[in-house]
Design a protein around this motif. Sequence first.
Motif, mmCIF file in Angstrom:
data_model
loop_
_atom_site.group_PDB
_atom_site.id
_atom_site.type_symbol
_atom_site.label_atom_id
_atom_site.label_comp_id
_atom_site.label_asym_id
_atom_site.label_seq_id
_atom_site.Cartn_x
_atom_site.Cartn_y
_atom_site.Cartn_z
ATOM 1 N N ASP A 59 15.296 87.213 -123.046
ATOM 2 C CA ASP A 59 14.162 85.952 -122.782
ATOM 3 C C ASP A 59 12.955 86.064 -122.801
ATOM 4 O OD1 ASP A 59 16.540 84.999 -123.860
ATOM 5 O OD2 ASP A 59 17.061 84.224 -121.674
ATOM 6 N N ARG A 60 12.334 86.896 -121.373
ATOM 7 C CA ARG A 60 11.405 86.386 -121.710
ATOM 8 C C ARG A 60 10.496 87.431 -122.589
ATOM 9 N NH1 ARG A 60 14.153 88.616 -116.409
ATOM 10 N NH2 ARG A 60 13.391 90.542 -116.610
ATOM 11 N N THR A 73 9.627 84.775 -124.770
ATOM 12 C CA THR A 73 8.631 84.318 -124.354
ATOM 13 C C THR A 73 7.130 84.244 -124.718
ATOM 14 O OG1 THR A 73 10.188 83.260 -123.313
ATOM 15 C CG2 THR A 73 7.944 82.549 -122.325
ATOM 16 N N HIS A 74 7.160 86.081 -124.274
ATOM 17 C CA HIS A 74 5.402 86.437 -124.223
ATOM 18 C C HIS A 74 5.215 86.589 -125.964
ATOM 19 C CE1 HIS A 74 2.911 89.559 -122.799
ATOM 20 N NE2 HIS A 74 3.428 90.514 -124.096
ATOM 21 N N ARG A 107 5.907 84.787 -128.343
ATOM 22 C CA ARG A 107 5.249 83.107 -128.867
ATOM 23 C C ARG A 107 4.410 82.547 -128.124
ATOM 24 N NH1 ARG A 107 11.756 81.319 -129.353
ATOM 25 N NH2 ARG A 107 12.550 81.708 -131.076
ATOM 26 N N LYS A 108 3.491 82.974 -127.157
ATOM 27 C CA LYS A 108 2.467 82.601 -125.951
ATOM 28 C C LYS A 108 1.494 83.235 -126.358
ATOM 29 C CE LYS A 108 1.091 82.826 -121.866
ATOM 30 N NZ LYS A 108 0.876 84.068 -120.677
ATOM 31 N N SER A 138 18.214 88.827 -118.672
ATOM 32 C CA SER A 138 16.865 87.530 -119.184
ATOM 33 C C SER A 138 15.981 88.362 -119.721
ATOM 34 C CB SER A 138 16.402 87.324 -118.061
ATOM 35 O OG SER A 138 16.241 87.522 -116.714
#
Length: 70
Positions: free
Chosen positions: A30-31, A34-35, A37-38, A27
């Motif tokens: 994926d993390r 996400t990081h 994009r945030k 994962s």
Amino acid sequence: MRSALKRAVSRAGRGIRWYVRELTDESAYDRHVTHLRKDDPDTPVPSRREFERWRTDRQERDPRQGFRCC
């Protein structure tokens, strides 16, 4: 009753899948996405292959950054 059993089995399966992905660090990509994009949605997201290459290079430069068995 069968639907309750199906839900329980499905939930257990999702839990096992989550656990295995965390245990094997599957994962991590994926993390990372996400990081990215945030923090900055305009940053280009690397492919999975590019991410794994970057992560491996980083671990080889500094073994404290990740687990290395050999």
